[in-house]
Design an enzyme around this catalytic site. Sequence first.
Site, PDB file in Angstrom:
ATOM      1  N   CYS A 337      -1.994  -1.342  -2.517  1.00  0.00           N
ATOM      2  CA  CYS A 337      -3.238  -1.302  -3.288  1.00  0.00           C
ATOM      3  C   CYS A 337      -4.015  -2.618  -3.322  1.00  0.00           C
ATOM      4  O   CYS A 337      -5.238  -2.588  -3.237  1.00  0.00           O
ATOM      5  CB  CYS A 337      -3.035  -0.742  -4.696  1.00  0.00           C
ATOM      6  SG  CYS A 337      -1.457  -1.058  -5.434  1.00  0.00           S
ATOM      7  N   ARG A 366      10.550  -3.392  -0.726  1.00  0.00           N
ATOM      8  CA  ARG A 366      10.901  -3.735  -2.098  1.00  0.00           C
ATOM      9  C   ARG A 366      12.379  -4.064  -2.143  1.00  0.00           C
ATOM     10  O   ARG A 366      13.183  -3.364  -1.525  1.00  0.00           O
ATOM     11  CB  ARG A 366      10.601  -2.573  -3.045  1.00  0.00           C
ATOM     12  CG  ARG A 366       9.122  -2.252  -3.080  1.00  0.00           C
ATOM     13  CD  ARG A 366       8.813  -1.084  -3.971  1.00  0.00           C
ATOM     14  NE  ARG A 366       7.397  -0.767  -3.873  1.00  0.00           N
ATOM     15  CZ  ARG A 366       6.806   0.253  -4.472  1.00  0.00           C
ATOM     16  NH1 ARG A 366       7.540   1.070  -5.224  1.00  0.00           N
ATOM     17  NH2 ARG A 366       5.528   0.464  -4.332  1.00  0.00           N
ATOM     18  N   GLN A 384       4.656   4.645   2.514  1.00  0.00           N
ATOM     19  CA  GLN A 384       3.986   5.511   1.537  1.00  0.00           C
ATOM     20  C   GLN A 384       2.851   6.261   2.215  1.00  0.00           C
ATOM     21  O   GLN A 384       2.158   5.703   3.059  1.00  0.00           O
ATOM     22  CB  GLN A 384       3.400   4.659   0.412  1.00  0.00           C
ATOM     23  CG  GLN A 384       4.428   3.938  -0.414  1.00  0.00           C
ATOM     24  CD  GLN A 384       3.786   3.075  -1.478  1.00  0.00           C
ATOM     25  OE1 GLN A 384       2.842   2.342  -1.198  1.00  0.00           O
ATOM     26  NE2 GLN A 384       4.283   3.167  -2.688  1.00  0.00           N
ATOM     27  N   ASP A 386      -0.021   6.659   1.275  1.00  0.00           N
ATOM     28  CA  ASP A 386      -0.786   6.069   0.194  1.00  0.00           C
ATOM     29  C   ASP A 386      -2.281   6.314   0.364  1.00  0.00           C
ATOM     30  O   ASP A 386      -2.772   6.450   1.484  1.00  0.00           O
ATOM     31  CB  ASP A 386      -0.531   4.559   0.218  1.00  0.00           C
ATOM     32  CG  ASP A 386      -0.576   3.947  -1.168  1.00  0.00           C
ATOM     33  OD1 ASP A 386      -0.851   4.692  -2.127  1.00  0.00           O
ATOM     34  OD2 ASP A 386      -0.341   2.738  -1.274  1.00  0.00           O
ATOM     35  N   HIS A 388      -6.085   5.220  -2.010  1.00  0.00           N
ATOM     36  CA  HIS A 388      -6.702   4.760  -3.254  1.00  0.00           C
ATOM     37  C   HIS A 388      -8.119   5.269  -3.312  1.00  0.00           C
ATOM     38  O   HIS A 388      -8.864   5.159  -2.341  1.00  0.00           O
ATOM     39  CB  HIS A 388      -6.642   3.238  -3.339  1.00  0.00           C
ATOM     40  CG  HIS A 388      -5.232   2.756  -3.417  1.00  0.00           C
ATOM     41  ND1 HIS A 388      -4.530   2.361  -2.305  1.00  0.00           N
ATOM     42  CD2 HIS A 388      -4.370   2.670  -4.468  1.00  0.00           C
ATOM     43  CE1 HIS A 388      -3.294   2.034  -2.673  1.00  0.00           C
ATOM     44  NE2 HIS A 388      -3.168   2.222  -3.965  1.00  0.00           N
ATOM     45  N   LYS A 472       0.417   8.258 -15.417  1.00  0.00           N
ATOM     46  CA  LYS A 472       0.573   8.915 -14.120  1.00  0.00           C
ATOM     47  C   LYS A 472       0.976  10.373 -14.269  1.00  0.00           C
ATOM     48  O   LYS A 472       1.392  10.818 -15.341  1.00  0.00           O
ATOM     49  CB  LYS A 472       1.579   8.157 -13.256  1.00  0.00           C
ATOM     50  CG  LYS A 472       2.949   7.969 -13.887  1.00  0.00           C
ATOM     51  CD  LYS A 472       3.850   7.155 -12.954  1.00  0.00           C
ATOM     52  CE  LYS A 472       5.249   7.028 -13.513  1.00  0.00           C
ATOM     53  NZ  LYS A 472       6.167   6.350 -12.619  1.00  0.00           N
ATOM     54  N   HIS A 518      -4.423   5.883  -7.652  1.00  0.00           N
ATOM     55  CA  HIS A 518      -3.407   5.762  -6.600  1.00  0.00           C
ATOM     56  C   HIS A 518      -2.806   7.154  -6.471  1.00  0.00           C
ATOM     57  O   HIS A 518      -2.517   7.776  -7.480  1.00  0.00           O
ATOM     58  CB  HIS A 518      -2.240   4.863  -6.989  1.00  0.00           C
ATOM     59  CG  HIS A 518      -2.587   3.528  -7.556  1.00  0.00           C
ATOM     60  ND1 HIS A 518      -2.234   2.368  -6.937  1.00  0.00           N
ATOM     61  CD2 HIS A 518      -3.213   3.164  -8.694  1.00  0.00           C
ATOM     62  CE1 HIS A 518      -2.613   1.344  -7.671  1.00  0.00           C
ATOM     63  NE2 HIS A 518      -3.207   1.786  -8.744  1.00  0.00           N
TER      64      HIS A 518
END
Length: 643
Positions: A337, A366, A384, A386, A388, A472, A518
Amino acid sequence: MIQLTFPDGSIREYEAGISGLDVAKSISEGLARNVLSVSFNGQTQDTGLPIETNGTIVFNTWNEDEGKSTFWHSSAHLFAEAVEALYPGVKFGIGPAIDQGFYYDIDLGEESLSLDDLPAIEKKMLELARQKNEYVRKEVSKADAIKYFEEKGDEYKLELIDGLEDGQITFYTQGGFTDLCKGPHIPNTGSIKAVKLLKVAGAYWRGDEKRKMLTRVYGISFPKQKELTQHLALLEEAKKRDHRKLGAELELFMFSDRVGAGLPIWLPKGQAIRERLQKFLKDEQEKRGYKMVTTPHIGKKELYVTSGHYAKYGEDSFQPIKTPKDNEEFLLKPMNCPHHCEIFNNRPHSYKELPIRIAEFGTVYRYEQSGELHGLSRVRGFTQDDAHIFCTRDQLKEEFLNVLDLTKVVLDKMGFYEFTAQISLRDPATPEKYLGSTENWDAAEQAIIDATEEVGLKTVTEIGEAAFYGPKLDFMIKDAIGRSWQLGTIQVDYNLPERFELEYIGSDNQSHRPVMIHRAPFGSMERFMSILIEHTAGKFPLWLTPEQFVVIPVSEVFNDYGQSVVNELAKKDITGKVDFRNETIGKKIREAEMQKIPIMLIIGEKEQEEKAVSVRMQGKGDIGSMTLGEFVEFFEVEKEKGE
RNA sequence: GCCGGCAUAGCUCAGUUGGCCAGAGCAGCUGAUUUGUAAUCAGCGGGUCGGGGGUUCGAAUCCCUCUGCCGGCUCCA
């Protein structure tokens, strides 16, 4: 007299003070025999307790979750009784019912327990159960409660009592065992007919890693032996589907000690599936106005200082990489992000451009604690799916609906038909855990609630489960054998736009701050694959499977015809290969079956002459011969079925 | 990270209380066989017993340590 309302809406009158069990008896003997606890005005209690006022009453039997929970909680007490009988002097922590059974935490002192010790405890439990001891409830004063456990020398129970109010403390006794417990419990131990103790593990007292590690034993119990047998069969099935086992057998992915723990390596077949999943999602996203981007795997430390992640997770992350000369510090990206925020910042934006949807299959790293790593579902490097979304506050709900729609399409395609959505909100009691204004949080939480209501999504709400930057929505799916998994996530974020000073020019010619969403329908490719493998047991739907068919010639004389079949089918986008090996067809079939290749095409003289194939479906056997043209049609139908 | 357990051939596993050259099945290689719907036959090769250190006349076996895996706990942007 009091009036009791039953689940079917009917109302009956009873003497005040009647027990739940007697009410059950007034309905039927069978119900009285099977009732485990009653819920009176939504409060679960013992069947023996008197009911004094008007209200609604629900009888919990084994068929109700509440009933199972009471049953397992009582089983935990029975377990403790057995342990105390076999290991005198042990101390007990807590022993609750869980989703599937119960556990009890024990301080064994000098003793230790291993799996081998469990059968003896099971035996003792069943022996005690046959005594049909009643679970006797007793209200005790705080002073008496303390006295009892001081004499017993159980500091854990004393600590629990310390947190309770005088006048609200109850003990339950069955046979020779007394425990601090608020109940409720089943009438007596006699209904516990089958017990299995499953695991022994360490667990910190009160979940605090600074405190003593107790021995936790997990178990499950049933009113019928047959149900235990079925449950064990289900566990067996889950073991067979374990993605770590199937992943190795089907050569989808691997790990290497040399490369490092928690760093999955995708093999060609796994990668083929992964790419098909990504293509599918990419196409769906393009239809919905997403644009793909690529960002680097590292970023300056300051990027994450700006985002706030460094302060929150920096210490527990992979530590910064330093450049040799200028001593600049870079972090492996733990999230996409911040990079995407910089993409938004690349140039000024007008409100007319919003919403802007930026998507990336972004690989992040991570540092997960070594004990956390688990196959593909918990790793240190993962990708991910992912994206945004940058939008105005007014667009928030609509964008949320857009994402909900996408998620639903994805879940449907993957064959996850049963799911609920978990709304995770902040805990108002601990505002220090969250970044951002109360006003923004309120608006974001409301947008999620409104959107889920609008599409009629089945939801559960969890207070205190929000991320530090925003509320979330997580999707919880049920797999083919009834287990629940958390998949994709949608998160609203007012925090990052603030920190990265994101702006757009509104119709009023003023600067405004966009809102960020997200979202990741799969969550991560790794975790999603792990769930998909276990859901399908490795039998992927035709559109996803890496090898859709294999041609098995009955002798090498037909190898050339086999290759021509592969070539013909490739033109129709049907992929497979010929098994040219010098093996018997029995063996080739067996191996194709075990590799879960969905279609086997056996060819010999007859097929060659007729330009045909003899089709065998994995798990189903021979389904007969057809011409190549017929097979292509057949294939398309089968492929549709799988979608 | 913490507690407990595990680590023998590519895979699944044997290997009794420390004691001759560490075994099997499958896989692999070579050869024979040319196969009609879930394992053709024969021969051969393959192991620093996870790495390192120690105890012992002697260690796959006992002890320490590291790495990895398994079951939990804690954590999960």
